[in-house]
Motif scaffolding. Structure first.
Motif, PDB file in Angstrom:
ATOM      1  N   SER A   1       0.948  -1.126   0.071  1.00 18.60           N
ATOM      2  CA  SER A   1      -0.104   0.035   0.036  1.00 18.60           C
ATOM      3  C   SER A   1       0.824   1.204   0.035  1.00 18.60           C
ATOM      4  CB  SER A   1      -0.983  -0.066   1.179  1.00 18.60           C
ATOM      5  OG  SER A   1      -1.810  -1.101   1.053  1.00 18.60           O
ATOM      6  N   HIS A   2       1.887   1.140   0.859  1.00 17.22           N
ATOM      7  CA  HIS A   2       2.817   2.399   0.632  1.00 17.22           C
ATOM      8  C   HIS A   2       3.497   2.550  -0.303  1.00 17.22           C
ATOM      9  CE1 HIS A   2       5.439   5.376   2.288  1.00 17.22           C
ATOM     10  NE2 HIS A   2       6.603   4.778   2.164  1.00 17.22           N
TER      11      HIS A   2
ATOM     12  N   GLU B   1       7.571   9.400   8.499  1.00 15.48           N
ATOM     13  CA  GLU B   1       6.768   8.265   8.104  1.00 15.48           C
ATOM     14  C   GLU B   1       5.493   8.087   8.618  1.00 15.48           C
ATOM     15  OE1 GLU B   1       9.247   4.761   8.219  1.00 15.48           O
ATOM     16  OE2 GLU B   1      10.571   5.764   6.606  1.00 15.48           O
ATOM     17  N   ARG B   2       5.162   8.268   9.988  1.00 18.97           N
ATOM     18  CA  ARG B   2       3.753   7.985  10.511  1.00 18.97           C
ATOM     19  C   ARG B   2       3.276   9.553  11.293  1.00 18.97           C
ATOM     20  NH1 ARG B   2       2.306   2.817  11.538  1.00 18.97           N
ATOM     21  NH2 ARG B   2       3.769   1.280  10.466  1.00 18.97           N
ATOM     22  N   PHE B   3       1.917   9.610  10.944  1.00 17.09           N
ATOM     23  CA  PHE B   3       1.607  10.771  12.078  1.00 17.09           C
ATOM     24  C   PHE B   3       0.261  10.192  12.479  1.00 17.09           C
ATOM     25  CE2 PHE B   3       0.271  11.630   7.836  1.00 17.09           C
ATOM     26  CZ  PHE B   3      -1.183  12.156   7.810  1.00 17.09           C
ATOM     27  N   GLU B   4      -0.403  10.977  13.372  1.00 21.52           N
ATOM     28  CA  GLU B   4      -1.831  10.665  13.977  1.00 21.52           C
ATOM     29  C   GLU B   4      -2.655  12.025  13.689  1.00 21.52           C
ATOM     30  OE1 GLU B   4      -3.935   9.434  18.226  1.00 21.52           O
ATOM     31  OE2 GLU B   4      -1.851   9.754  18.158  1.00 21.52           O
ATOM     32  N   HIS B   5      -4.019  11.594  13.006  1.00 22.59           N
ATOM     33  CA  HIS B   5      -4.861  12.618  12.906  1.00 22.59           C
ATOM     34  C   HIS B   5      -6.303  11.920  13.203  1.00 22.59           C
ATOM     35  CE1 HIS B   5      -7.299  15.868  11.102  1.00 22.59           C
ATOM     36  NE2 HIS B   5      -7.589  15.144  10.150  1.00 22.59           N
ATOM     37  N   GLY B   6      -7.074  12.782  13.856  1.00 19.56           N
ATOM     38  CA  GLY B   6      -8.400  12.143  14.146  1.00 19.56           C
ATOM     39  C   GLY B   6      -8.303  10.760  15.008  1.00 19.56           C
ATOM     40  N   GLY B   7      -7.582  10.658  15.808  1.00 21.20           N
ATOM     41  CA  GLY B   7      -7.165   9.324  16.570  1.00 21.20           C
ATOM     42  C   GLY B   7      -6.840   8.175  15.692  1.00 21.20           C
ATOM     43  N   THR B   8      -6.295   8.141  14.382  1.00 25.47           N
ATOM     44  CA  THR B   8      -5.853   7.304  13.852  1.00 25.47           C
ATOM     45  C   THR B   8      -4.617   7.377  13.038  1.00 25.47           C
ATOM     46  OG1 THR B   8      -8.134   7.190  12.819  1.00 25.47           O
ATOM     47  CG2 THR B   8      -6.548   5.812  11.400  1.00 25.47           C
ATOM     48  N   GLN B   9      -3.675   6.212  13.119  1.00 25.46           N
ATOM     49  CA  GLN B   9      -2.409   6.519  12.819  1.00 25.46           C
ATOM     50  C   GLN B   9      -2.271   6.198  11.129  1.00 25.46           C
ATOM     51  OE1 GLN B   9       0.632   6.825  14.015  1.00 25.46           O
ATOM     52  NE2 GLN B   9      -0.141   7.015  16.372  1.00 25.46           N
ATOM     53  N   PHE B  10      -1.620   7.242  10.646  1.00 26.50           N
ATOM     54  CA  PHE B  10      -1.370   7.181   8.973  1.00 26.50           C
ATOM     55  C   PHE B  10       0.151   6.915   8.807  1.00 26.50           C
ATOM     56  CE2 PHE B  10      -5.320   9.678   9.731  1.00 26.50           C
ATOM     57  CZ  PHE B  10      -6.177   9.001   9.024  1.00 26.50           C
TER      58      PHE B  10
ATOM     59  N   GLY C   1       0.139  12.210   0.806  1.00 30.11           N
ATOM     60  CA  GLY C   1      -0.444  10.949   0.731  1.00 30.11           C
ATOM     61  C   GLY C   1      -0.956  10.322   2.046  1.00 30.11           C
ATOM     62  N   ARG C   2      -2.051   9.816   2.618  1.00 32.56           N
ATOM     63  CA  ARG C   2      -2.288   9.253   3.836  1.00 32.56           C
ATOM     64  C   ARG C   2      -2.738   7.755   3.640  1.00 32.56           C
ATOM     65  NH1 ARG C   2      -6.527  12.598   6.290  1.00 32.56           N
ATOM     66  NH2 ARG C   2      -7.344  12.777   3.872  1.00 32.56           N
ATOM     67  N   MET C   3      -2.241   6.962   4.074  1.00 31.48           N
ATOM     68  CA  MET C   3      -2.574   5.794   4.131  1.00 31.48           C
ATOM     69  C   MET C   3      -2.793   5.092   5.710  1.00 31.48           C
ATOM     70  SD  MET C   3      -3.348   3.127   2.428  1.00 31.48           S
ATOM     71  CE  MET C   3      -2.625   3.448   0.980  1.00 31.48           C
ATOM     72  N   PRO C   4      -3.964   4.533   5.937  1.00 31.57           N
ATOM     73  CA  PRO C   4      -4.193   4.283   7.378  1.00 31.57           C
ATOM     74  C   PRO C   4      -3.474   2.976   7.742  1.00 31.57           C
ATOM     75  CG  PRO C   4      -6.424   4.478   6.190  1.00 31.57           C
ATOM     76  CD  PRO C   4      -5.206   4.698   5.113  1.00 31.57           C
ATOM     77  N   VAL C   5      -3.103   2.928   8.934  1.00 32.13           N
ATOM     78  CA  VAL C   5      -2.000   2.020   9.238  1.00 32.13           C
ATOM     79  C   VAL C   5      -2.978   0.911  10.406  1.00 32.13           C
ATOM     80  CG1 VAL C   5       0.012   1.274  10.501  1.00 32.13           C
ATOM     81  CG2 VAL C   5      -0.010   3.329   9.299  1.00 32.13           C
ATOM     82  N   GLY C   6      -2.781  -0.335  10.218  1.00 34.89           N
ATOM     83  CA  GLY C   6      -3.236  -1.464  11.057  1.00 34.89           C
ATOM     84  C   GLY C   6      -4.874  -1.612  10.982  1.00 34.89           C
ATOM     85  N   TRP C   7      -5.726  -1.744  11.829  1.00 35.03           N
ATOM     86  CA  TRP C   7      -6.971  -1.885  11.628  1.00 35.03           C
ATOM     87  C   TRP C   7      -7.642  -1.099  10.794  1.00 35.03           C
ATOM     88  CZ3 TRP C   7     -10.223  -5.616  12.179  1.00 35.03           C
ATOM     89  CH2 TRP C   7     -11.581  -5.536  12.150  1.00 35.03           C
ATOM     90  N   ALA C   8      -7.220   0.237  10.744  1.00 32.51           N
ATOM     91  CA  ALA C   8      -7.868   1.136   9.827  1.00 32.51           C
ATOM     92  C   ALA C   8      -7.881   0.992   8.594  1.00 32.51           C
ATOM     93  CB  ALA C   8      -7.399   2.601  10.375  1.00 32.51           C
TER      94      ALA C   8
END
Length: 784
Positions: free
Chosen positions: A46-47, A242-251, A267-274
């Motif tokens: 995905s990345h 490489e990673r940041f948090e927005h709205g309680g979700t890791q991207f 570009g923002r790609m959700p990480v993990g369960w999101a």
């Protein structure tokens, strides 16, 4: 027995649970490994796709905005070629319906609006806009005086103050075209470029304002990321975060910078369960796991029941064997090796238990003590009796079993039954009791009872012993004891008299021992005197003979003088006198030495005089005094004692007497019947304050059965042949009690004996030599 803390379940339940747990554990491990392997791969793919999408979106956005730039350039060329009054119409055509360009303004070099192009819905505001001074607008100031194109993502509309994207183009004449681009148009362009991909993209200018958003544009105008580490890293051209948090979700962030527009595409790609693909994979794994659980719950009970069925048959067979209904049917077998082994082991165990039961019954019946077993819960009903019991009470075993004692009339006094039961309940000994045999004859027994607690019953084991004859013997013994008391008193009186007589005898023996010790001393002294007298006889005889010879020579010379003296006669007389004087002198000096040594030994032996002396001096004097007795024997005395350096402050008489006794003991016992023999005396210094002295012979040695007793008084192997057994005893007492040392002996039969004296350089000063002469100390056989 303490019950377990967990519930007790049947084997099939445990097996079913084991199968379910094993299956679930297998699926959990396999599916967990699958997730651990696939999730990083999905995020990595995905990345990579996100990086491509952001780069493509940046390129497309540059194409869109470049198209608008070309439109502005074309409008600028048309306005320059057309009359001034047609500038508004040309610009209106460039704006069109207003879906992309909201308005276009032509500004003079001084920043005044000289023409305006508006969509049909806003053309009524043209007059309000014309003549407006926009010289302070940032876009105008950015392009004023130089032909260039500048974009600004946060431009405030001149018409109504709405936020738009501004673009300014300056021509060579200094005129400026300023266009307001609809934010919605940019959002639509970004959304079209993103399509249905999972990643969302922000278009961000250098101030951190989000110009466009591919996700419905919800962050446009409401979010500024200027203070985010992501934006600070982009502005400083550092490696992006490489990673940041927005709205309680890791991207997972992917950044692409457009140099032409000076915009950043994030570009923002959700990480993990999101992440949609990860969520789909996890849900698929959970669905597989739940399906496996359902299958396991359906299959496990049937499989567990099939596995446990052979064990149930084995348990049923074991119950029959335990209850005595064994029969001849074989033990069940199954397809499980462990169950077959269990069946074999239980079969062997059952056979062993039955053999042990038969053995116990054999021992029970072979016991010589009458024994019975009763059931305490059933009024002591008799369950079993052994053969000794049947013989003692004259019953047949089948007539006694399952009957009560009161039915048999065992107790001679039935009233004692209640008291007997209470005594047993309290755990007290029963003692003697009178029971009745089957023929009614009484028997006095000693009754013993022990309780046996079984899981299913409470039993009592009875043991009886006929004590009638023993009690009769006890009465007879009591009568004998009474008679013995008088006998013991009489015997005690007799022993007291005998003890008094024995004491008197002991006193007489002690007096006789003292007399014998003195006699031995006198005999030793007499032997010494006789030897010295014999030795003196030789030098004195030689001296007398020399003097007689000189007298004869003198008388001859006198007779020769009457007839005239010749020179030859004078020379002969002088030679005879010189020879006689020499012989007489030498023999008289020899006699003097013997007299001096004898005097010294005699004085020391009789007075026990204490003085400082050399050990070599005493040894030499004693050897000189004893040599006359060795003169006519084949035995020799060798002395290896230093003449000086071994000084003692002690009793030389006791030491000389001890050496003399040891030498005479060697001659008398060690050399008896031998034609040669040597006594060797050596001495030296041991530790500080101690001297050792050895008297060693090469004679017959001492027999092992005698060596522990040679220092005891009257211990001799020549009793009746000149030996009294007191010489070594006197020597031992002299060394221990007078000199304060030790005397030990070491001997090998046939190789001689060695006596070792250890003497302190300073003998005890307080009455040690006044102890009884018969005192004997501990071990005497330790070799130094």
């Amino acid at each position: 027995m303490k019950r377990p803390a967990w519930p007790v379940l049947r084997l099939r339940s445990h097996l079913a649970a084991l199968l379910v747990v094993a299956m679930l554990l297998t699926f959990v491990l396999v599916l967990g490994g699958l997730l651990a392997y696939q999730v990083p791969r999905i995020e990595a793919r995905s990345h990579a796709a996100q990086q491509r999408e952001v780069a493509e979106m940046r390129a497309r956005m540059e194409l869109v905005l470049q198209a608008q730039r070309r439109r502005l350039a074309l409008l600028e060329a048309l306005i320059d070629a057309a009359p001034p009054q047609t500038a508004d119409a040309v610009l209106d055509q460039g704006v069109g319906d207003g879906r992309v360009l909201r308005a276009i303004y032509r500004l003079s070099p001084q920043g005044r609006v000289v023409a305006a192009g508006l969509p049909p819905a806003l053309r009524h505001q043209r007059e309000d806009v014309l003549g407006s001074d926009l010289s302070a607008d940032p876009l105008f100031r950015a392009v004023a005086g130089r032909p260039t194109l500048v974009w600004r993502g946060t431009h405030v509309s001149v018409l109504d103050g709405r936020s738009t994207v501004g673009v300014a183009l300056s021509d060579r004449h200094g005129d400026v075209l300023l266009a307001e681009v609809q934010l919605g148009a940019l959002v639509d362009a970004v959304r079209v470029a993103a399509g249905t991909r999972a990643a969302s993209v922000w278009v961000v200018d250098r101030t951190g304002e989000i110009i466009a958003d591919s996700q419905q544009g919800q962050d446009v105008g409401t979010l500024n990321i200027r203070n985010w580490p992501l934006m600070r890293g982009m502005l400083r051209e550092q490696p992006p975060v490489e990673r940041f948090e927005h709205g309680g979700t890791q991207f997972h962030a992917t950044v692409s910078h457009s140099a032409a527009l000076d915009w950043y595409f994030v570009g923002r790609m959700p990480v993990g369960w999101a992440h949609p693909q990860v969520r789909t994979l996890v849900l698929s794994v959970v669905a597989v796991l739940l399906g496996s659980l359902v299958i396991a719950l359906l299959v496990a009970p049937f499989w567990a029941t099939r596995m446990a069925r052979p064990l149930d048959r084995i348990i049923e067979r074991a119950d029959r064997s335990g209850s005595g209904n064994d029969g001849e049917d074989p033990w069940p077998r199954s397809s499980v090796a462990e169950f077959n082994r269990l069946a074999c082991d239980l079969e062997s165990l059952t056979g062993a238990l039955q053999a042990r039961e038969r053995k116990s019954q054999a021992i029970f019946h072979a016991s010589p003590v009458p024994m019975a077993v009763s059931d305490t819960d059933d009024d002591d009903r008799l369950l079993d009796v052994n053969r000794a019991w049947c013989k003692e009470f004259r019953y047949r075993r089948e007539d006694v079993l399952q009957r009560l004692p009161r039915e048999l009339g065992l107790l001679a006094d039935p009233q004692l039954r209640a008291g007997l039961r209470g005594t047993i309940e309290r755990g007290e000994p029963v003692g003697d009791l009178c029971l009745r045999r089957s023929d009614g004859s009484p028997v006095q027994v000693s009754l013993h009872a022990r309780r046996a607690q079984l899981p299913s019953a409470r039993l009592m084991v009875w043991a009886t012993m006929d004590v009638g004859p023993m009690r009769l013997v006890e009465r007879e013994l009591r009568e004998l004891n009474q008679q013995l008391e008088s006998r013991v008193q009489q015997r005690t009186e007799a022993l007291a008299g005998a003890n008094a007589a024995l004491s008197r005898t002991v006193e007489q023996l002690r007096a006789a021992q003292d007399d014998l010790v003195q006699a031995e001393k006198m005999a030793a002294l007499g032997g010494l005197v006789a030897g010295v007298a014999h030795e003196l006889n030789t030098p004195l005889g030689n001296g007398v003979m020399a003097v007689s010879a000189m007298g004869d020579a003198l008388r001859g010379f006198q007779e020769a003088m009457r007839s005239g003296v010749r020179r030859s006669a004078l020379d002969q007389m002088l030679e005879s006198i010189a020879q006689g004087v020499d012989i007489a002198g030498r023999n008289l000096r020899r006699a003097a030495e013997l007299v001096h040594s004898f005097k010294q030994v005699a004085v020391d032996q009789t007075s026990a005089q204490r003085r400082r002396f050399e050990v070599g001096e005493v040894v030499h004097e004693m050897v000189v005094s004893l040599r006359p007795s060795f003169h006519r024997t084949p035995y020799r005395i060798e002395v290896d004692v230093p003449a000086s350096g071994l000084v003692l402050d002690s009793y030389p008489g006791a030491l000389g007497q001890t050496i003399g006794n040891l030498i005479q003991n060697a001659v008398l016992h060690g050399f008896d019947g031998r034609d040669h023999g040597t006594v060797r005396i050596s001495a030296g210094r041991e530790d500080e304050g101690w001297v050792w002295l050895h008297v060693q012979d090469d004679g017959r040695g001492i027999a092992p059965e005698h060596i522990d007793r040679i220092f005891e008084p009257f211990m001799t192997t020549r009793m009746g042949r000149g030996g009294t057994g007191l010489g070594l005893h006197i020597s031992y007492n002299a060394v221990v009690n007078v000199l304060g040392g030790t005397l030990t002996v070491h001997s090998v039969l046939g190789a001689g004996a060695s006596f070792v004296l250890r003497l302190p350089t300073d003998a005890p000063r307080t009455g040690g030599h006044n102890r009884p002469a018969d005192t004997v100390a501990g071990s005497r056989t330790t070799s130094p």
